[in-house]
Design a protein around this motif. Structure first.
Motif, PDB file in Angstrom:
ATOM      1  N   GLY A 262      -0.413   9.049  -3.798  1.00  0.00           N
ATOM      2  CA  GLY A 262       0.503   8.932  -2.983  1.00  0.00           C
ATOM      3  C   GLY A 262       0.960   8.126  -2.874  1.00  0.00           C
ATOM      4  N   VAL A 263       1.190   7.386  -3.450  1.00  0.00           N
ATOM      5  CA  VAL A 263       2.685   6.039  -3.084  1.00  0.00           C
ATOM      6  C   VAL A 263       3.769   6.896  -4.510  1.00  0.00           C
ATOM      7  N   ARG A 264       4.889   6.645  -3.759  1.00  0.00           N
ATOM      8  CA  ARG A 264       6.101   7.173  -4.739  1.00  0.00           C
ATOM      9  C   ARG A 264       6.712   6.737  -4.862  1.00  0.00           C
ATOM     10  N   GLU A 265       6.807   5.472  -4.671  1.00  0.00           N
ATOM     11  CA  GLU A 265       8.189   4.333  -5.251  1.00  0.00           C
ATOM     12  C   GLU A 265       7.993   2.726  -4.104  1.00  0.00           C
TER      13      GLU A 265
ATOM     14  N   GLU B 178       7.637 -17.877   2.500  1.00  0.00           N
ATOM     15  CA  GLU B 178       7.999 -16.388   2.517  1.00  0.00           C
ATOM     16  C   GLU B 178       7.340 -16.282   2.350  1.00  0.00           C
ATOM     17  N   ARG B 179       7.972 -15.179   2.842  1.00  0.00           N
ATOM     18  CA  ARG B 179       5.850 -14.079   2.747  1.00  0.00           C
ATOM     19  C   ARG B 179       5.925 -12.782   1.840  1.00  0.00           C
ATOM     20  N   LEU B 180       4.960 -12.323   1.470  1.00  0.00           N
ATOM     21  CA  LEU B 180       5.678 -11.202   1.066  1.00  0.00           C
ATOM     22  C   LEU B 180       5.142  -9.598   1.152  1.00  0.00           C
ATOM     23  N   VAL B 181       6.044  -9.202   0.862  1.00  0.00           N
ATOM     24  CA  VAL B 181       6.274  -7.719   2.500  1.00  0.00           C
ATOM     25  C   VAL B 181       6.317  -6.790   1.063  1.00  0.00           C
ATOM     26  N   ALA B 182       6.010  -5.321   1.289  1.00  0.00           N
ATOM     27  CA  ALA B 182       6.059  -4.104   0.750  1.00  0.00           C
ATOM     28  C   ALA B 182       6.651  -2.876   1.436  1.00  0.00           C
ATOM     29  N   THR B 183       8.353  -2.697   1.161  1.00  0.00           N
ATOM     30  CA  THR B 183       7.848  -1.407   1.314  1.00  0.00           C
ATOM     31  C   THR B 183       7.420   0.058   0.410  1.00  0.00           C
ATOM     32  N   VAL B 184       6.809   0.620   1.178  1.00  0.00           N
ATOM     33  CA  VAL B 184       5.806   1.870   0.566  1.00  0.00           C
ATOM     34  C   VAL B 184       7.068   3.158   0.448  1.00  0.00           C
TER      35      VAL B 184
ATOM     36  N   GLY C 100      -3.376   4.512   5.494  1.00  0.00           N
ATOM     37  CA  GLY C 100      -2.688   3.731   5.802  1.00  0.00           C
ATOM     38  C   GLY C 100      -2.078   1.979   5.219  1.00  0.00           C
ATOM     39  N   GLU C 101      -1.387   1.246   6.509  1.00  0.00           N
ATOM     40  CA  GLU C 101      -1.473   0.214   5.595  1.00  0.00           C
ATOM     41  C   GLU C 101      -2.330  -1.208   5.691  1.00  0.00           C
ATOM     42  N   GLU C 102      -3.249  -0.712   6.212  1.00  0.00           N
ATOM     43  CA  GLU C 102      -4.613  -1.384   6.214  1.00  0.00           C
ATOM     44  C   GLU C 102      -5.367  -0.758   4.778  1.00  0.00           C
ATOM     45  N   GLU C 103      -5.420  -0.007   4.709  1.00  0.00           N
ATOM     46  CA  GLU C 103      -5.805   0.963   2.819  1.00  0.00           C
ATOM     47  C   GLU C 103      -5.550   0.883   2.214  1.00  0.00           C
ATOM     48  N   LEU C 104      -4.196   0.230   2.315  1.00  0.00           N
ATOM     49  CA  LEU C 104      -3.511   0.342   1.826  1.00  0.00           C
ATOM     50  C   LEU C 104      -2.909  -1.566   0.379  1.00  0.00           C
ATOM     51  N   LYS C 105      -3.884  -2.153   1.911  1.00  0.00           N
ATOM     52  CA  LYS C 105      -4.129  -3.279   1.182  1.00  0.00           C
ATOM     53  C   LYS C 105      -5.585  -3.190   0.366  1.00  0.00           C
ATOM     54  N   ALA C 106      -6.762  -2.948   1.047  1.00  0.00           N
ATOM     55  CA  ALA C 106      -7.898  -2.908   0.275  1.00  0.00           C
ATOM     56  C   ALA C 106      -7.678  -2.787  -1.010  1.00  0.00           C
ATOM     57  N   TYR C 107      -6.881  -1.641  -1.108  1.00  0.00           N
ATOM     58  CA  TYR C 107      -6.910  -1.416  -2.098  1.00  0.00           C
ATOM     59  C   TYR C 107      -6.001  -1.901  -3.491  1.00  0.00           C
ATOM     60  N   ALA C 108      -4.969  -2.672  -2.584  1.00  0.00           N
ATOM     61  CA  ALA C 108      -4.740  -3.906  -3.594  1.00  0.00           C
ATOM     62  C   ALA C 108      -5.986  -4.991  -3.348  1.00  0.00           C
TER      63      ALA C 108
ATOM     64  N   LYS D 193      -1.394 -12.416  -3.190  1.00  0.00           N
ATOM     65  CA  LYS D 193      -1.467 -11.355  -4.073  1.00  0.00           C
ATOM     66  C   LYS D 193      -0.525 -10.312  -3.549  1.00  0.00           C
ATOM     67  N   VAL D 194      -1.715 -10.498  -2.070  1.00  0.00           N
ATOM     68  CA  VAL D 194      -1.466  -8.853  -1.716  1.00  0.00           C
ATOM     69  C   VAL D 194      -0.097  -9.004  -0.491  1.00  0.00           C
ATOM     70  N   PRO D 195       0.564  -7.692  -0.225  1.00  0.00           N
ATOM     71  CA  PRO D 195       1.060  -8.555   1.118  1.00  0.00           C
ATOM     72  C   PRO D 195       0.683  -8.587   2.109  1.00  0.00           C
ATOM     73  N   ARG D 196       1.602  -9.533   2.778  1.00  0.00           N
ATOM     74  CA  ARG D 196       1.501  -9.529   3.951  1.00  0.00           C
ATOM     75  C   ARG D 196       1.522  -8.773   4.998  1.00  0.00           C
ATOM     76  N   ALA D 197       2.684  -7.570   4.498  1.00  0.00           N
ATOM     77  CA  ALA D 197       2.884  -6.802   5.556  1.00  0.00           C
ATOM     78  C   ALA D 197       3.483  -5.003   4.894  1.00  0.00           C
ATOM     79  N   MET D 198       2.973  -3.992   4.783  1.00  0.00           N
ATOM     80  CA  MET D 198       3.393  -3.166   4.564  1.00  0.00           C
ATOM     81  C   MET D 198       3.769  -1.980   4.690  1.00  0.00           C
ATOM     82  N   ARG D 199       5.731  -1.841   4.546  1.00  0.00           N
ATOM     83  CA  ARG D 199       6.014  -0.789   5.677  1.00  0.00           C
ATOM     84  C   ARG D 199       5.888   0.460   4.902  1.00  0.00           C
ATOM     85  N   LEU D 200       5.533   1.722   5.583  1.00  0.00           N
ATOM     86  CA  LEU D 200       5.568   2.787   5.162  1.00  0.00           C
ATOM     87  C   LEU D 200       6.722   3.755   5.162  1.00  0.00           C
ATOM     88  N   THR D 201       7.206   4.276   4.451  1.00  0.00           N
ATOM     89  CA  THR D 201       7.855   5.105   5.158  1.00  0.00           C
ATOM     90  C   THR D 201       8.221   6.818   3.580  1.00  0.00           C
TER      91      THR D 201
END
Length: 567
Positions: free
Chosen positions: A487-490, A503-509, A518-526, A534-542
């Motif tokens: 379900g993740v494209r980029e 710095e804090r690691l962030v990912a735009t997904v 959602g974001e929490e499921e992606l974090k759990a997967y990571a 290495k798990v991003p502190r925040a994931m911005r889904l778009t």
């Protein structure tokens, strides 16, 4: 421009008849500068260390070992490695464990037998640890029970024997052994380290590049021992600068190289290797801290007379905001040494105000050059807080344009390094080695510049790395893992300023239309595929696609500019 200008104060230490006399020797067939009469392999460092007999060498929790005790145990382990497991010159041995005294014993024993200590990231998941072990052709693994159990769950029948720490006897398979049994001191047995050539392989430490998979940087005995001597030189330089700037002498027990070495970060980094070998060279004590705790740091300052503290910005942030921080403890710290990331200017000013007699230093280096390229300390650093320093003695640095020519003063370009402490190459990766090592120079992948006074500064990172809380996080690796999620494209991973972490690691997904996670499921997967830091502190889904260049590659510059404009 070639950056061969050195810190003016260092000239008092270098020259004929001075403490650090330089000579030229052959290193992999090329002439390189080293320090005359100083150890050129780990055997030389170990022989010096064994003269410090009754001094405390290692302290970890309730375990305290003197130099005599530690080297007696290392002698037994090294003999077992050679006699029972056939470890000899060039044998690759994985060292996989949390910070503990046995890590130091393993490092000594493996390299004294002539083997290569492969320092595996013990904070990783089983997949990461196994990939590192396989990629370096390890024939044996020394591991603590938790790491061994993780690896066994993923690889029930590994093709290598294991020496296990703290594992039940039932967990030992044919060919395995108990670490405590193999490392039991035997009266009359002393360590007899193999007299390796300086070009012989000693350590593998892991770094990453554009592929996102860790690469094993292979460091020779000469590179590691020379880096240890550079640590001694720069520590002596800091003593001289402190006395000149503060105006009072330093007691012998509190001089830079006599101060205890406190390992606060993972030992599989240079942050574990360098202070450990530095302490061995000067008979100091290595205090091993399993996990950062601000109260432990204050206990060390107050009870052990700790005068030198190597830190990442996060640690200093925590200390200065602790209710325990006051003139009686932070005021007794002579040196604060940073080498992970630039300090926030506001933090620099806070140090200046609250610790006026403390000498602050910044050092730039990489795993590929054993941590030493440039350094700056004291008033010059306060006057140039964005600088990473002058090139350290014996190290040549160039700022190079893409066409290979030298950049002008003040012009940005890639930093290239030539020195005895540069790596041999990336183990098993001829392509990456050829890209990094050219004509005797190492391409750092960092974009920097040099001013008219020879001071270097870093302005960007070609390899797209985020430094968060002192940990190097490679965006390509994080992007690769998140992209594997259905379900993740980029994915675009990047750093954002953080007052505590640096710095804090962030990912735009970018997700496929209509996805339900959602974001929490992606974090759990990571978390199942990556070490926790290495798990991003925040994931911005778009669902909006990421910008690309004309050739179809992600345009990270355009993305970050757009992000900044909309912040």
């Amino acid at each position: 421009m070639n950056g061969n200008v050195r810190d003016p104060l260092v000239e008092r230490l270098i020259g004929p008849g001075k403490p650090y006399e330089i000579e030229e020797v052959e290193v992999f067939g090329r002439r390189r500068q080293v320090f005359k009469g100083r150890p050129r392999n780990l055997a030389g460092i170990y022989r010096k260390a064994m003269t410090f007999g009754p001094n405390r060498m290692i302290v970890h929790d309730s375990v305290t070992l003197t130099y005599d005790e530690a080297f007696a145990r290392a002698a037994s382990l090294s003999e077992a490695l050679h006699q029972r497991y056939g470890v000899r010159r060039g044998t690759m041995v994985a060292v996989v464990m949390a910070n503990r005294a046995e890590w130091v014993l393993s490092l000594i024993a493996v390299t004294a037998a002539g083997g290569v200590a492969v320092l595996v990231n013990s904070r990783g998941v089983a997949e990461e640890m196994l990939r590192a072990i396989r990629a370096t052709d390890c024939e044996l693994m020394i591991a603590d029970a938790p790491r061994a159990a993780l690896i066994a769950a993923a690889e029930p029948d590994p093709p290598f024997p294991r020496i296990l720490i703290g594992a039940p006897a039932a967990d030992l398979r044919p060919g395995d052994a108990d670490f405590a049994e193999l490392s039991t001191a035997v009266p009359g047995r002393t360590l007899e380290p193999l007299e390796t050539h300086p070009d012989d392989e000693a350590l593998v430490l892991f770094t990453s590049g554009t592929t996102g998979f860790p690469k094993g940087a292979l460091l020779s005995h000469g590179a590691v021992s020379h880096a240890s001597m550079l640590a001694g030189l720069m520590g002596t330089l800091q003593d001289m600068r402190f006395e000149a700037e503060v105006g009072r002498p330093i007691p012998a027990a509190r001089r830079s190289m006599s101060s205890p070495a406190v390992v606060l970060g993972p030992m599989f980094h240079l942050g574990g290797v360098t202070p450990t070998l530095r302490a061995m060279s000067y008979g100091a004590t290595v205090f091993i801290i399993g996990k950062w705790n601000v109260d432990v740091a204050f206990d060390m300052i107050e009870t052990e007379g700790l005068s030198r503290l190597g830190f990442v910005p996060t640690m200093l942030w925590d200390m200065l905001r602790s209710p325990r921080a006051g003139p009686a403890n932070i005021g007794s710290v002579y040196y604060l040494a940073s080498g992970s990331a630039l300090l926030n200017p506001a933090l620099v000013e806070e140090i200046r105000a609250r610790m006026p007699d403390c000498l602050l230093s910044n050092t730039y280096g990489q795993t590929e050059n054993a941590g030493w390229v440039a350094s700056i300390s004291g008033k010059p650093y306060f006057d140039n807080p964005a600088a990473c320093g002058w090139a350290v003695p014996t190290v040549d640095v160039r700022v190079r344009r893409d066409d290979g020519s030298d950049a002008d003063v003040g012009e940005a370009g890639e930093l290239w390094v030539r020195a005895a402490n540069v790596m041999t190459g990336y183990y098993g990766d001829a392509e990456a080695t050829a890209a990094a090592l050219q004509d005797g120079w190492q391409a750092t992948g960092d974009i920097g510049m040099v001013d008219a006074d020879g001071l270097f500064s870093i302005v960007d990172r070609k390899n797209n790395m985020v430094i968060s809380g002192g940990e190097n996080i490679y965006c390509a690796e994080v992007e690769r893992v998140l992209s594997d999620h259905e379900g993740v494209r980029e994915v675009m991973a990047y750093g954002e300023p953080d007052p505590r972490l640096g710095e804090r690691l962030v990912a735009t997904v970018v997700t496929e239309p209509g996805v339900a996670f959602g974001e929490e499921e992606l974090k759990a997967y990571a978390k199942t595929r990556l070490a926790i830091y290495k798990v991003p502190r925040a994931m911005r889904l778009t669902t909006e696609p990421l910008p690309r260049t004309a050739t179809g590659k992600f345009d990270k510059g355009a993305f970050l500019r757009r992000l900044k404009a909309t912040a």
